[in-house]
Design a protein around this motif. Structure first.
Motif, PDB file in Angstrom:
ATOM      1  N   ALA A   2      42.158  49.526  39.142  1.00 16.74           N
ATOM      2  CA  ALA A   2      41.215  48.524  39.655  1.00 16.74           C
ATOM      3  C   ALA A   2      41.952  47.447  40.450  1.00 16.74           C
ATOM      4  N   LYS A   3      43.089  46.970  39.930  1.00 12.96           N
ATOM      5  CA  LYS A   3      43.883  45.970  40.655  1.00 12.96           C
ATOM      6  C   LYS A   3      44.356  46.535  41.990  1.00 12.96           C
ATOM      7  N   LEU A   4      44.800  47.769  41.968  1.00 15.11           N
ATOM      8  CA  LEU A   4      45.285  48.411  43.190  1.00 15.11           C
ATOM      9  C   LEU A   4      44.161  48.531  44.210  1.00 15.11           C
ATOM     10  N   HIS A   5      43.000  49.011  43.772  1.00 14.42           N
ATOM     11  CA  HIS A   5      41.863  49.158  44.685  1.00 14.42           C
ATOM     12  C   HIS A   5      41.405  47.796  45.213  1.00 14.42           C
ATOM     13  N   TYR A   6      41.432  46.788  44.362  1.00 17.51           N
ATOM     14  CA  TYR A   6      41.073  45.445  44.796  1.00 17.51           C
ATOM     15  C   TYR A   6      42.004  44.990  45.920  1.00 17.51           C
ATOM     16  N   LYS A   7      43.283  45.204  45.729  1.00 17.18           N
ATOM     17  CA  LYS A   7      44.271  44.810  46.743  1.00 17.18           C
ATOM     18  C   LYS A   7      44.074  45.589  48.040  1.00 17.18           C
ATOM     19  N   GLN A   8      43.656  46.858  47.917  1.00 18.67           N
ATOM     20  CA  GLN A   8      43.428  47.693  49.090  1.00 18.67           C
ATOM     21  C   GLN A   8      42.085  47.401  49.767  1.00 18.67           C
ATOM     22  N   GLY A   9      41.256  46.605  49.117  1.00 22.42           N
ATOM     23  CA  GLY A   9      39.925  46.319  49.659  1.00 22.42           C
ATOM     24  C   GLY A   9      38.896  47.390  49.328  1.00 22.42           C
ATOM     25  N   LYS A  10      39.235  48.289  48.418  1.00 19.17           N
ATOM     26  CA  LYS A  10      38.306  49.338  47.974  1.00 19.17           C
ATOM     27  C   LYS A  10      37.533  48.810  46.762  1.00 19.17           C
ATOM     28  N   LEU A  11      36.581  47.941  47.032  1.00 17.48           N
ATOM     29  CA  LEU A  11      35.934  47.196  45.968  1.00 17.48           C
ATOM     30  C   LEU A  11      35.036  48.066  45.095  1.00 17.48           C
ATOM     31  N   ASP A  12      34.330  49.026  45.687  1.00 20.16           N
ATOM     32  CA  ASP A  12      33.493  49.925  44.877  1.00 20.16           C
ATOM     33  C   ASP A  12      34.352  50.724  43.905  1.00 20.16           C
ATOM     34  N   ALA A  13      35.496  51.205  44.385  1.00 15.00           N
ATOM     35  CA  ALA A  13      36.408  51.962  43.517  1.00 15.00           C
ATOM     36  C   ALA A  13      36.965  51.068  42.413  1.00 15.00           C
ATOM     37  N   ALA A  14      37.246  49.812  42.743  1.00 11.12           N
ATOM     38  CA  ALA A  14      37.739  48.870  41.734  1.00 11.12           C
ATOM     39  C   ALA A  14      36.695  48.672  40.637  1.00 11.12           C
ATOM     40  N   LEU A  15      35.445  48.501  41.023  1.00 13.55           N
ATOM     41  CA  LEU A  15      34.379  48.331  40.035  1.00 13.55           C
ATOM     42  C   LEU A  15      34.211  49.568  39.170  1.00 13.55           C
ATOM     43  N   GLU A  16      34.331  50.710  39.774  1.00 16.09           N
ATOM     44  CA  GLU A  16      34.212  51.962  39.014  1.00 16.09           C
ATOM     45  C   GLU A  16      35.287  52.036  37.924  1.00 16.09           C
ATOM     46  N   GLU A  17      36.508  51.682  38.272  1.00 13.24           N
ATOM     47  CA  GLU A  17      37.592  51.696  37.285  1.00 13.24           C
ATOM     48  C   GLU A  17      37.365  50.645  36.197  1.00 13.24           C
ATOM     49  N   LEU A  18      36.912  49.469  36.585  1.00 10.86           N
ATOM     50  CA  LEU A  18      36.659  48.421  35.606  1.00 10.86           C
ATOM     51  C   LEU A  18      35.546  48.821  34.639  1.00 10.86           C
ATOM     52  N   ASN A  19      34.485  49.406  35.178  1.00 12.18           N
ATOM     53  CA  ASN A  19      33.381  49.839  34.318  1.00 12.18           C
ATOM     54  C   ASN A  19      33.829  50.943  33.367  1.00 12.18           C
ATOM     55  N   SER A  20      34.683  51.836  33.839  1.00 13.60           N
ATOM     56  CA  SER A  20      35.220  52.876  32.958  1.00 13.60           C
ATOM     57  C   SER A  20      36.049  52.260  31.840  1.00 13.60           C
ATOM     58  N   ALA A  21      36.868  51.286  32.191  1.00 10.90           N
ATOM     59  CA  ALA A  21      37.709  50.637  31.188  1.00 10.90           C
ATOM     60  C   ALA A  21      36.865  49.891  30.159  1.00 10.90           C
ATOM     61  N   LEU A  22      35.807  49.242  30.612  1.00  8.14           N
ATOM     62  CA  LEU A  22      34.964  48.460  29.701  1.00  8.14           C
ATOM     63  C   LEU A  22      34.188  49.339  28.722  1.00  8.14           C
TER      64      LEU A  22
END
Length: 129
Positions: free
Chosen positions: A67-87
């Motif tokens: 999620a941090k990596l995707h956030y840095k890359q600007g891939k915000l949907d992918a970041a949210l997907e990873e965060l939701n999986s983690a939660l």
């Protein structure tokens, strides 16, 4: 200790040996991916973290790092997907959940989704009380 080249070689060697195991561990890929992220070698980091997630999708840290990596890359949907999986991982402790909600709020704000960001911040605040 600042011996980056040596560390990179050791991780590559650990991954080589790990792949020979009947059931490889996620850990070398995860650790190598985190180091590569810190070195701003994002594509390489992503490959390693994706392999770690493939080997064990129940590890919240891998989702968080992706999620941090995707956030840095600007891939915000992918970041949210990873965060939701983690939660969704049941074994999270309060501090871990707090880290996830903090980043989730940042992602939502960056996406312009202020209401969802505020909801994530409310969950974070509740955890910190």
């Amino acid at each position: 200790m600042g011996r980056i080249d040596e560390a990179l070689r050791e991780y590559r060697e650990a991954i080589k040996w790990n792949e020979r195991k009947r059931v490889p561990s996620f850990r070398p890929y995860y650790s190598y991916g985190v180091l590569l992220f810190k070195l701003n070698r994002l594509r390489e980091s992503e490959r390693q973290l994706l392999r770690a997630r493939q080997l064990d999708p129940t590890v919240w840290e891998t989702h968080f790092e992706l999620a941090k990596l995707h956030y840095k890359q600007g891939k915000l949907d992918a970041a949210l997907e990873e965060l939701n999986s983690a939660l969704k991982i049941a074994s999270l402790q309060r501090k871990q959940s707090a880290q996830l909600y903090h980043l989730q709020a940042r992602v939502y704000f960056k996406m312009g989704r202020k209401q969802e960001a505020q909801q994530a911040l409310a969950k974070l605040k509740k955890l910190l009380q």
